[in-house]
Design a protein around this motif. Structure first.
Motif, PDB file in Angstrom:
ATOM      1  N   VAL A  18     -56.355  29.007  17.937  1.00 53.86           N
ATOM      2  CA  VAL A  18     -57.297  28.627  16.869  1.00 53.86           C
ATOM      3  C   VAL A  18     -58.696  28.377  17.430  1.00 53.86           C
ATOM      4  N   LEU A  19     -58.751  27.635  18.544  1.00 53.25           N
ATOM      5  CA  LEU A  19     -60.063  27.214  19.060  1.00 53.25           C
ATOM      6  C   LEU A  19     -60.667  28.195  20.071  1.00 53.25           C
ATOM      7  N   GLY A  20     -59.818  29.003  20.676  1.00 56.63           N
ATOM      8  CA  GLY A  20     -60.297  29.950  21.697  1.00 56.63           C
ATOM      9  C   GLY A  20     -61.438  30.833  21.218  1.00 56.63           C
ATOM     10  N   ILE A  22     -63.541  30.351  18.875  1.00 57.72           N
ATOM     11  CA  ILE A  22     -64.755  29.549  18.603  1.00 57.72           C
ATOM     12  C   ILE A  22     -65.485  29.258  19.912  1.00 57.72           C
ATOM     13  N   GLU A  23     -64.702  29.029  20.947  1.00 57.99           N
ATOM     14  CA  GLU A  23     -65.291  28.677  22.244  1.00 57.99           C
ATOM     15  C   GLU A  23     -66.066  29.853  22.838  1.00 57.99           C
TER      16      GLU A  23
END
Lengths: 163, 191
Positions: A18-20, A22-23
């Motif tokens: 999920v966050l990868g 965005i990073e």
């Protein structure tokens, strides 16, 4: 489905999924804010604005008063009338500055009238005008009650005529 | 972690810009984990960087700069969450008596059970989970980022995991219960 035996691994994988992305996103350019921003500055700005409003209101009230007294909305007229009244009162040794201002038109009329009567008075009028920083054309005052009593401006030469 | 404390000089504009570039996405990700909303996370992060910039000359360097930044950002997120909850309460009160709109099918399709459960945790617990399992922070760094004593971090993580299990377990138990009932009904003899 959650794998309870490897719960921590499951958390890592889920967060990476999920966050990868965005990073890996682009970073907006840094723009340093103005120094001193914040609650204190905001309060300071508010205080300054408040004072300015009060000052403007005061100035507005003063201007309204001056306009009411002189019967003109042109600030250069207020100065002219005040100077003329001061001179005339000084010359005649009388009081009543406010009354003089209220009858500013009368004072001017007197001066205009006397100007037609004698060249001395005319030169005196010129002298008055020379002492004023911002001469402006005569504006007819509104019709109002005339103040009785002796003339406010003496026909003699004013201080501006002395050489 | 993206920095060591020797690398940054307090008050240096140049170093702050470098910290910004290094930490922006990492802190953003943490805030997304806490708030569950990218736009809100970006807003909070912007505010956090402005606060950090003002405090940068006073930064003491006794903790990693990124952890310090995380702390500011998490506090911003907590404030934002409180405000949002108040706003939600207002909306609910305004909506009382009206039919609730059905959920957007697109949102349901993109659902991640664990990530959704993360959003149900208190902000500091959610942040601890992201810092540990996504960023790989140490307990000390998490302690700095959350503004709690280092020994508390471990118990905070245990509590967060337990809560996650509970939230996820509830859903799975419910699903499991439905499956069991369906199986039981299938096995009932039809005589």
């Amino acid at each position: 489905m959650i794998d309870w035996r490897d719960f921590e691994g499951q958390i890592k994988r889920e967060l990476k999924g999920v966050l990868g992305p965005i990073e890996l996103g682009s970073i907006p350019a840094w723009r340093a804010p103005a120094r001193g921003r914040g609650a204190r500055t905001a309060l300071g700005v508010k205080a300054v604005t408040g004072l300015a409003v009060v000052a403007l209101a005061g100035a507005g009230a003063t201007a309204a008063g001056a306009a009411a007294l002189t019967g003109s909305t042109n600030p250069s007229d207020w100065g002219q009338q005040a100077a003329a009244c001061r001179q005339s009162l000084r010359a005649s040794g009388m009081n009543g500055f406010t009354s003089c201002l209220q009858s500013g038109g009368g004072a001017r009329q007197t001066r205009t009238h006397t100007a037609t009567q004698s060249p001395t008075a005319h030169s005196g009028g010129q002298g008055d005008r020379d002492t004023r920083p911002t001469p402006s054309p005569f504006i007819a005052p509104p019709v109002g009650p005339t103040v009785g009593g002796p003339p406010l401006i003496s026909p003699g030469p004013g201080p501006g005529t002395s050489h | 972690m993206a920095d060591s404390r020797q690398e940054f000089r307090p008050g240096s504009e140049e170093d702050f810009e470098r910290l910004y570039r290094l930490a922006y996405n990492r802190v953003l990700v943490t805030l997304v984990g806490v708030l569950g909303d990218l736009a809100a996370a970006e807003d909070c992060l912007q505010d956090a960087f402005e606060s950090a910039y003002r405090g940068w000359p006073k930064w003491r360097g006794d903790a990693p700069a990124e952890a310090w930044l995380h702390r500011i950002a998490i506090n911003e997120a907590i404030s934002y969450q409180r405000y949002s909850r108040l706003r939600e309460v207002g909306k609910v009160i305004a909506r009382i008596g009206r039919p609730v709109p059905p959920p957007d099918p697109g949102t349901i399709a993109e659902r991640h059970d664990l990530f959704d459960a993360l959003r149900k945790l208190p902000a500091r617990q959610a942040a601890a989970i992201v810092l540990r399992y996504h960023h790989g922070y140490t307990n000390r760094e998490i302690a700095t980022a959350l503004g709690i004593p280092e020994p508390t971090v471990a118990s905070r993580l245990v509590a967060a995991r337990a809560r996650l299990r509970l939230v996820l377990g509830d859903d799975h138990l419910r699903r499991g219960h439905v499956e069991m009932v369906t199986l039981a009904e299938d096995r009932v003899p039809s005589d």
